[in-house]
Design a protein around this motif. Structure first.
Motif, PDB file in Angstrom:
ATOM      1  N   ARG A   5       0.817  -1.198   0.000  1.00 36.42           N
ATOM      2  CA  ARG A   5       0.000   0.000   0.000  1.00 36.42           C
ATOM      3  C   ARG A   5       0.861   1.262   0.000  1.00 36.42           C
ATOM      4  O   ARG A   5       1.776   1.401   0.811  1.00 36.42           O
ATOM      5  CB  ARG A   5      -0.885  -0.027   1.253  1.00 36.42           C
ATOM      6  CG  ARG A   5      -1.841   1.099   1.314  1.00 36.42           C
ATOM      7  CD  ARG A   5      -2.739   1.012   2.553  1.00 36.42           C
ATOM      8  NE  ARG A   5      -3.300   2.335   2.731  1.00 36.42           N
ATOM      9  CZ  ARG A   5      -3.318   3.005   3.853  1.00 36.42           C
ATOM     10  NH1 ARG A   5      -2.855   2.459   4.950  1.00 36.42           N
ATOM     11  NH2 ARG A   5      -3.806   4.219   3.897  1.00 36.42           N
ATOM     12  N   PHE A   6       0.563   2.174  -0.894  1.00 33.11           N
ATOM     13  CA  PHE A   6       1.147   3.512  -0.887  1.00 33.11           C
ATOM     14  C   PHE A   6       0.077   4.428  -0.308  1.00 33.11           C
ATOM     15  O   PHE A   6      -0.862   4.821  -0.994  1.00 33.11           O
ATOM     16  CB  PHE A   6       1.535   3.932  -2.300  1.00 33.11           C
ATOM     17  CG  PHE A   6       2.146   5.311  -2.415  1.00 33.11           C
ATOM     18  CD1 PHE A   6       2.552   6.030  -1.302  1.00 33.11           C
ATOM     19  CD2 PHE A   6       2.337   5.888  -3.659  1.00 33.11           C
ATOM     20  CE1 PHE A   6       3.120   7.286  -1.413  1.00 33.11           C
ATOM     21  CE2 PHE A   6       2.908   7.153  -3.794  1.00 33.11           C
ATOM     22  CZ  PHE A   6       3.301   7.863  -2.669  1.00 33.11           C
ATOM     23  N   ALA A   7       0.210   4.721   0.986  1.00 33.61           N
ATOM     24  CA  ALA A   7      -0.807   5.535   1.663  1.00 33.61           C
ATOM     25  C   ALA A   7      -0.755   6.956   1.139  1.00 33.61           C
ATOM     26  O   ALA A   7       0.265   7.638   1.236  1.00 33.61           O
ATOM     27  CB  ALA A   7      -0.558   5.530   3.167  1.00 33.61           C
ATOM     28  N   GLY A  43      12.861   1.548 -10.676  1.00 36.83           N
ATOM     29  CA  GLY A  43      12.119   2.317 -11.662  1.00 36.83           C
ATOM     30  C   GLY A  43      10.626   2.337 -11.413  1.00 36.83           C
ATOM     31  O   GLY A  43      10.169   2.237 -10.269  1.00 36.83           O
ATOM     32  N   THR A  44       9.860   2.448 -12.500  1.00 38.20           N
ATOM     33  CA  THR A  44       8.398   2.477 -12.407  1.00 38.20           C
ATOM     34  C   THR A  44       7.835   1.613 -13.521  1.00 38.20           C
ATOM     35  O   THR A  44       8.562   1.223 -14.430  1.00 38.20           O
ATOM     36  CB  THR A  44       7.841   3.899 -12.609  1.00 38.20           C
ATOM     37  OG1 THR A  44       8.252   4.367 -13.889  1.00 38.20           O
ATOM     38  CG2 THR A  44       8.302   4.851 -11.529  1.00 38.20           C
ATOM     39  N   TYR A  45       6.551   1.290 -13.425  1.00 35.31           N
ATOM     40  CA  TYR A  45       5.883   0.695 -14.575  1.00 35.31           C
ATOM     41  C   TYR A  45       4.571   1.438 -14.814  1.00 35.31           C
ATOM     42  O   TYR A  45       3.986   1.976 -13.878  1.00 35.31           O
ATOM     43  CB  TYR A  45       5.676  -0.810 -14.390  1.00 35.31           C
ATOM     44  CG  TYR A  45       4.726  -1.217 -13.297  1.00 35.31           C
ATOM     45  CD1 TYR A  45       5.181  -1.415 -12.002  1.00 35.31           C
ATOM     46  CD2 TYR A  45       3.369  -1.426 -13.565  1.00 35.31           C
ATOM     47  CE1 TYR A  45       4.307  -1.790 -10.995  1.00 35.31           C
ATOM     48  CE2 TYR A  45       2.488  -1.810 -12.553  1.00 35.31           C
ATOM     49  CZ  TYR A  45       2.973  -1.988 -11.274  1.00 35.31           C
ATOM     50  OH  TYR A  45       2.103  -2.351 -10.282  1.00 35.31           O
ATOM     51  N   LYS A  54       2.073   6.157 -13.312  1.00 40.40           N
ATOM     52  CA  LYS A  54       3.205   5.247 -13.124  1.00 40.40           C
ATOM     53  C   LYS A  54       3.203   4.731 -11.693  1.00 40.40           C
ATOM     54  O   LYS A  54       2.829   5.436 -10.769  1.00 40.40           O
ATOM     55  CB  LYS A  54       4.519   5.969 -13.416  1.00 40.40           C
ATOM     56  CG  LYS A  54       4.714   6.184 -14.898  1.00 40.40           C
ATOM     57  CD  LYS A  54       6.034   6.818 -15.209  1.00 40.40           C
ATOM     58  CE  LYS A  54       6.151   6.992 -16.715  1.00 40.40           C
ATOM     59  NZ  LYS A  54       7.020   8.115 -17.069  1.00 40.40           N
ATOM     60  N   ILE A  55       3.635   3.484 -11.557  1.00 39.93           N
ATOM     61  CA  ILE A  55       3.684   2.832 -10.246  1.00 39.93           C
ATOM     62  C   ILE A  55       5.149   2.603  -9.893  1.00 39.93           C
ATOM     63  O   ILE A  55       5.882   1.992 -10.679  1.00 39.93           O
ATOM     64  CB  ILE A  55       2.957   1.465 -10.293  1.00 39.93           C
ATOM     65  CG1 ILE A  55       1.565   1.592 -10.911  1.00 39.93           C
ATOM     66  CG2 ILE A  55       2.897   0.841  -8.908  1.00 39.93           C
ATOM     67  CD1 ILE A  55       0.623   2.457 -10.147  1.00 39.93           C
ATOM     68  N   PRO A  56       5.559   3.061  -8.706  1.00 38.69           N
ATOM     69  CA  PRO A  56       6.955   2.866  -8.318  1.00 38.69           C
ATOM     70  C   PRO A  56       7.224   1.416  -7.900  1.00 38.69           C
ATOM     71  O   PRO A  56       6.359   0.739  -7.357  1.00 38.69           O
ATOM     72  CB  PRO A  56       7.118   3.815  -7.122  1.00 38.69           C
ATOM     73  CG  PRO A  56       5.746   3.948  -6.551  1.00 38.69           C
ATOM     74  CD  PRO A  56       4.786   3.804  -7.702  1.00 38.69           C
ATOM     75  N   ARG A  57       8.438   1.001  -8.186  1.00 37.24           N
ATOM     76  CA  ARG A  57       8.766  -0.425  -8.007  1.00 37.24           C
ATOM     77  C   ARG A  57      10.148  -0.578  -7.354  1.00 37.24           C
ATOM     78  O   ARG A  57      11.050   0.236  -7.581  1.00 37.24           O
ATOM     79  CB  ARG A  57       8.772  -1.062  -9.405  1.00 37.24           C
ATOM     80  CG  ARG A  57       9.012  -2.536  -9.459  1.00 37.24           C
ATOM     81  CD  ARG A  57       8.655  -3.084 -10.825  1.00 37.24           C
ATOM     82  NE  ARG A  57       9.346  -2.369 -11.896  1.00 37.24           N
ATOM     83  CZ  ARG A  57       9.150  -2.617 -13.184  1.00 37.24           C
ATOM     84  NH1 ARG A  57       8.309  -3.554 -13.575  1.00 37.24           N
ATOM     85  NH2 ARG A  57       9.794  -1.926 -14.105  1.00 37.24           N
ATOM     86  N   TRP A  58      10.291  -1.651  -6.582  1.00 36.66           N
ATOM     87  CA  TRP A  58      11.569  -1.986  -5.947  1.00 36.66           C
ATOM     88  C   TRP A  58      11.914  -3.443  -6.256  1.00 36.66           C
ATOM     89  O   TRP A  58      11.036  -4.211  -6.656  1.00 36.66           O
ATOM     90  CB  TRP A  58      11.484  -1.796  -4.423  1.00 36.66           C
ATOM     91  CG  TRP A  58      11.556  -0.381  -3.987  1.00 36.66           C
ATOM     92  CD1 TRP A  58      12.639   0.283  -3.483  1.00 36.66           C
ATOM     93  CD2 TRP A  58      10.494   0.589  -4.013  1.00 36.66           C
ATOM     94  NE1 TRP A  58      12.315   1.591  -3.208  1.00 36.66           N
ATOM     95  CE2 TRP A  58      11.008   1.809  -3.531  1.00 36.66           C
ATOM     96  CE3 TRP A  58       9.159   0.565  -4.429  1.00 36.66           C
ATOM     97  CZ2 TRP A  58      10.264   2.980  -3.431  1.00 36.66           C
ATOM     98  CZ3 TRP A  58       8.397   1.720  -4.326  1.00 36.66           C
ATOM     99  CH2 TRP A  58       8.951   2.913  -3.839  1.00 36.66           C
ATOM    100  N   LEU A  69       4.420  -0.199  -5.015  1.00 33.58           N
ATOM    101  CA  LEU A  69       3.613   0.556  -4.063  1.00 33.58           C
ATOM    102  C   LEU A  69       2.403   1.113  -4.798  1.00 33.58           C
ATOM    103  O   LEU A  69       2.530   1.998  -5.633  1.00 33.58           O
ATOM    104  CB  LEU A  69       4.422   1.706  -3.458  1.00 33.58           C
ATOM    105  CG  LEU A  69       5.382   1.417  -2.318  1.00 33.58           C
ATOM    106  CD1 LEU A  69       5.779   2.714  -1.625  1.00 33.58           C
ATOM    107  CD2 LEU A  69       4.796   0.468  -1.299  1.00 33.58           C
ATOM    108  N   LEU A  70       1.246   0.583  -4.468  1.00 27.55           N
ATOM    109  CA  LEU A  70       0.022   0.960  -5.160  1.00 27.55           C
ATOM    110  C   LEU A  70      -0.681   2.088  -4.400  1.00 27.55           C
ATOM    111  O   LEU A  70      -1.074   1.895  -3.253  1.00 27.55           O
ATOM    112  CB  LEU A  70      -0.893  -0.262  -5.240  1.00 27.55           C
ATOM    113  CG  LEU A  70      -1.777  -0.388  -6.468  1.00 27.55           C
ATOM    114  CD1 LEU A  70      -0.939  -0.581  -7.718  1.00 27.55           C
ATOM    115  CD2 LEU A  70      -2.744  -1.542  -6.296  1.00 27.55           C
TER     116      LEU A  70
END
Ligand SMILES: [Zn+2]
Length: 205
Positions: A5-7, A43-45, A54-58, A69-70
């Motif tokens: 979760r991206f609060a 990066g992101t997708y 865009k959604i950040p990614r690890w 992180l949505l």
């Protein structure tokens, strides 16, 4: 890929306009909080909808696992936002039939496809709501959007539930939670059977 979760209180439009994915932080690896696993931003997708999002990614090198992180407004594993999903369910609940609700929806798709599209959303959201009524005793017993709206207040309940049920997201199905998709046949038979481990193992936090 594991979703987390991206609060955020931002709307979809604000998130895109501010490119808020740049502000997302995930300081340590969810699987290796002590570090040393080569955990890094990856990066992101993009997603098709809303446009330009865009959604950040690890990525954890040791576990070969990606994490995204949505943001709170977004549906998981379905296109669009939670508000858009809720609008569909609400329209069905206020229509004499699913077929009637499907009229004028998604004119780009053939009718049978629209019905499938609607039923997938209905099934998943009702599964989530019925699980939530068992997890959170203050929620109504009926698993309809309208009964949740009258209990919780506010115009939309799915974005509220993403926040209020945040500690259960790993076990709630998409588009609300980040857990596995329920299997229709098994769920009909018995939920207890569903819990005893017939599903393939899912990595959980
Ligand atoms: Zn790691």
């Amino acid at each position: 890929m594991m979703q987390l979760r991206f609060a955020t209180t931002l709307s979809a439009q604000q998130y895109v306009r501010q490119q808020a994915w740049k502000d997302a932080r995930l300081d340590s690896c969810p699987l290796h909080p002590k570090g040393g696993c080569g955990f890094a931003r990856h990066g992101t997708y993009p997603r098709k909808s809303p446009p330009d999002i865009k959604i950040p990614r690890w990525y954890c090198r040791k576990a070969r696992q990606t994490f995204s992180l949505l943001p709170d407004f977004l549906a998981s594993r379905l296109s669009g936002t939670l508000i858009e999903v809720e609008d569909v369910i609400n329209k069905v609940e206020n229509s004499p039939s699913q077929e009637a609700a499907a009229q004028n929806m998604r004119i780009d798709t053939e009718f049978a496809g629209v019905l499938r599209w609607i039923r997938r959303r209905l099934f998943l959201v009702r599964c989530a709501l019925s699980l939530l009524t068992e997890l959170l005793p203050f929620l109504p017993a009926g698993c309809s959007i309208s009964s949740f709206r009258s209990t919780l207040g506010g115009k939309y309940v799915l974005p509220q539930l993403r926040i209020q049920a945040s500690c259960y997201l790993h076990m709630l199905p998409p588009p609300l939670g980040f857990g596995p998709r329920p299997v229709a046949k098994k769920l009909k038979k018995s939920r207890f059977q569903h819990q005893t481990g017939t599903d393939p193992p899912v990595k959980r936090l």
